[in-house]
Scaffold this motif. Structure first.
Motif, short mmCIF file in Angstrom:
data_model
loop_
_atom_site.label_atom_id
_atom_site.label_comp_id
_atom_site.label_asym_id
_atom_site.label_seq_id
_atom_site.Cartn_x
_atom_site.Cartn_y
_atom_site.Cartn_z
N LEU A 1 -20.82 38.81 -24.01
CA LEU A 1 -19.78 39.83 -24.19
C LEU A 1 -19.27 39.80 -25.62
CD1 LEU A 1 -17.68 39.39 -20.93
CD2 LEU A 1 -19.41 41.11 -21.42
N ILE A 2 -19.16 40.96 -26.23
CA ILE A 2 -18.64 41.08 -27.59
C ILE A 2 -17.11 40.99 -27.56
CG2 ILE A 2 -18.40 42.60 -29.60
CD1 ILE A 2 -21.07 43.85 -28.86
N GLY A 3 -16.56 40.26 -28.52
CA GLY A 3 -15.12 40.26 -28.73
C GLY A 3 -14.32 39.24 -27.97
N VAL A 4 -14.99 38.39 -27.18
CA VAL A 4 -14.26 37.38 -26.42
C VAL A 4 -14.92 36.02 -26.54
CG1 VAL A 4 -13.36 39.02 -24.73
CG2 VAL A 4 -15.47 37.83 -24.25
N ASP A 5 -14.13 34.99 -26.31
CA ASP A 5 -14.64 33.62 -26.26
C ASP A 5 -13.98 32.96 -25.06
OD1 ASP A 5 -15.94 31.25 -26.92
OD2 ASP A 5 -14.27 30.58 -28.16
N ALA A 6 -14.75 32.75 -24.00
CA ALA A 6 -14.25 32.10 -22.79
C ALA A 6 -14.52 30.60 -22.89
CB ALA A 6 -14.91 32.69 -21.56
N PRO A 7 -13.70 29.80 -22.24
CA PRO A 7 -13.95 28.35 -22.23
C PRO A 7 -15.33 28.04 -21.64
CG PRO A 7 -11.79 28.87 -21.32
CD PRO A 7 -12.50 30.16 -21.48
N GLU A 8 -15.96 26.99 -22.15
CA GLU A 8 -17.31 26.61 -21.71
C GLU A 8 -17.28 25.91 -20.36
OE1 GLU A 8 -20.07 27.50 -23.24
OE2 GLU A 8 -18.92 28.44 -24.84
N THR A 9 -18.42 26.01 -19.66
CA THR A 9 -18.53 25.36 -18.35
C THR A 9 -19.73 24.43 -18.26
OG1 THR A 9 -19.82 27.20 -17.47
CG2 THR A 9 -17.43 27.27 -17.13
N TRP A 10 -20.71 24.55 -19.13
CA TRP A 10 -21.91 23.73 -18.95
C TRP A 10 -22.17 22.78 -20.09
CZ3 TRP A 10 -25.80 24.79 -22.46
CH2 TRP A 10 -25.67 25.99 -23.16
N ALA A 11 -22.12 23.17 -21.35
CA ALA A 11 -22.39 22.25 -22.45
C ALA A 11 -21.27 21.21 -22.53
CB ALA A 11 -22.51 23.00 -23.77
N ARG A 12 -20.06 21.68 -22.33
CA ARG A 12 -18.88 20.82 -22.23
C ARG A 12 -17.96 21.49 -21.23
NH1 ARG A 12 -18.10 23.86 -27.07
NH2 ARG A 12 -16.10 24.92 -26.97
N ARG A 13 -17.14 20.77 -20.61
CA ARG A 13 -16.24 21.33 -19.59
C ARG A 13 -14.87 21.57 -20.21
NH1 ARG A 13 -19.18 22.63 -15.41
NH2 ARG A 13 -20.63 21.07 -14.67
N ASP A 14 -14.66 22.78 -20.73
CA ASP A 14 -13.38 23.13 -21.34
C ASP A 14 -12.34 23.44 -20.26
OD1 ASP A 14 -14.49 22.91 -23.84
OD2 ASP A 14 -14.75 25.07 -24.13
N CYS A 15 -11.09 23.24 -20.62
CA CYS A 15 -9.99 23.62 -19.74
C CYS A 15 -10.10 25.11 -19.43
CB CYS A 15 -8.66 23.32 -20.43
SG CYS A 15 -7.21 23.82 -19.48
N TYR A 16 -10.05 25.46 -18.17
CA TYR A 16 -10.07 26.83 -17.66
C TYR A 16 -11.45 27.48 -17.69
CZ TYR A 16 -6.53 29.86 -15.67
OH TYR A 16 -5.74 30.56 -14.80
N GLY A 17 -12.49 26.71 -17.94
CA GLY A 17 -13.85 27.26 -17.97
C GLY A 17 -14.33 27.75 -16.61
N ALA A 18 -14.11 26.95 -15.58
CA ALA A 18 -14.54 27.35 -14.23
C ALA A 18 -13.77 28.58 -13.77
CB ALA A 18 -14.34 26.19 -13.25
N GLU A 19 -12.48 28.64 -14.09
CA GLU A 19 -11.67 29.81 -13.71
C GLU A 19 -12.15 31.06 -14.42
OE1 GLU A 19 -9.11 26.15 -13.15
OE2 GLU A 19 -10.56 26.85 -14.61
N ALA A 20 -12.54 30.93 -15.69
CA ALA A 20 -13.05 32.09 -16.45
C ALA A 20 -14.35 32.61 -15.84
CB ALA A 20 -13.25 31.71 -17.91
N ALA A 21 -15.24 31.70 -15.45
CA ALA A 21 -16.50 32.11 -14.84
C ALA A 21 -16.24 32.81 -13.50
CB ALA A 21 -17.41 30.90 -14.64
N ARG A 22 -15.32 32.27 -12.70
CA ARG A 22 -14.97 32.92 -11.42
C ARG A 22 -14.37 34.30 -11.65
NH1 ARG A 22 -13.59 27.64 -9.73
NH2 ARG A 22 -11.40 27.94 -10.27
N ALA A 23 -13.55 34.43 -12.68
CA ALA A 23 -12.93 35.73 -12.98
C ALA A 23 -13.99 36.77 -13.34
CB ALA A 23 -11.94 35.57 -14.13
N LEU A 24 -14.98 36.37 -14.14
CA LEU A 24 -16.04 37.31 -14.49
C LEU A 24 -16.86 37.68 -13.26
CD1 LEU A 24 -17.40 38.99 -16.65
CD2 LEU A 24 -18.79 36.99 -17.27
N ARG A 25 -17.09 36.71 -12.37
CA ARG A 25 -17.82 36.99 -11.13
C ARG A 25 -17.06 37.98 -10.24
NH1 ARG A 25 -18.76 31.25 -11.32
NH2 ARG A 25 -20.84 30.95 -12.15
N ARG A 26 -15.72 37.89 -10.24
CA ARG A 26 -14.92 38.84 -9.46
C ARG A 26 -14.96 40.23 -10.08
NH1 ARG A 26 -10.89 34.72 -9.41
NH2 ARG A 26 -9.63 35.97 -10.80
N LEU A 27 -14.92 40.29 -11.39
CA LEU A 27 -14.94 41.59 -12.08
C LEU A 27 -16.28 42.30 -11.92
CD1 LEU A 27 -13.11 40.92 -15.44
CD2 LEU A 27 -12.56 42.71 -13.81
#
Length: 187
Positions: free
Chosen positions: A83-109
């Motif tokens: 996605l252009i223009g955004v940077d979500a927390p990482e979930t696989w290379a490193r586990r950033d705070c709120y990364g899993a929540e960001a991935a779930r949010a994109l899956r809901r959208l």
């Protein structure tokens, strides 16, 4: 060379962007409150920003990788998209705070199997070979604006792909002020 450009763009966004975007005015006269409500979130946000341009193509969601990367099928081809223009927390290379929540949010959208509208900007690919695209839901919501507005991602303006940078910057400023998502959870 691209690393210096990325670092410079990030610093410029962090230092200068907050002042320009804090005013809350967007291109076309709208306000930051027009950035969208994320399904299942408590973040109070307005509409989704601009709808897809007429020349946007239809794509099918194959898989959501993380909060800002997904696989799409466009014209029979399977593409890894950033996605252009955004940077979500990482979930696989490193586990950033709120990364899993960001991935779930994109899956809901944009659930797997859903139809979306996409359009590129000036740079077609990032340095990892992912196709850079703006993405809208089937209801015409700009996905990056909804993610930033609800605090699941940060705005990230990397020239020359800055078509929606003012909108995303204003959405981030509002999310910060209200303590939405990662702005409250990741101090």
């Amino acid at each position: 060379m691209w690393r210096w450009a990325l670092a410079g763009a990030t610093m410029l966004t962090a230092v200068c962007g907050a002042f320009a975007w804090d005013a809350g005015r967007l291109p076309g006269g709208g306000t930051a409150r027009e950035a969208g409500r994320l399904p299942g979130s408590d973040a109070a946000v307005g509409t989704s920003g601009p709808g897809p341009p007429r020349e946007a193509r239809t794509a099918l969601v194959v898989r959501v990788v993380d909060g800002d990367t997904l696989l799409l099928r466009i014209g029979g081809r399977r593409l890894r998209v950033r996605l252009i223009g955004v940077d979500a927390p990482e979930t696989w290379a490193r586990r950033d705070c709120y990364g899993a929540e960001a991935a779930r949010a994109l899956r809901r959208l944009v659930p797997v199997g859903s139809e979306v509208r996409v359009i590129g900007d000036r740079e077609p690919y990032d340095h990892f070979g992912r196709r850079l695209l703006h993405l809208w839901t089937s209801r015409g919501r700009l996905v990056s604006a909804a993610l930033v507005r609800a605090g699941f991602a940060r705005a990230l303006a990397i020239p020359p792909d800055t078509r929606y940078a003012p909108l995303l910057g204003a959405a981030e400023a509002d999310a910060r002020r209200s303590g939405a998502g990662l702005w409250r959870a990741c101090r």
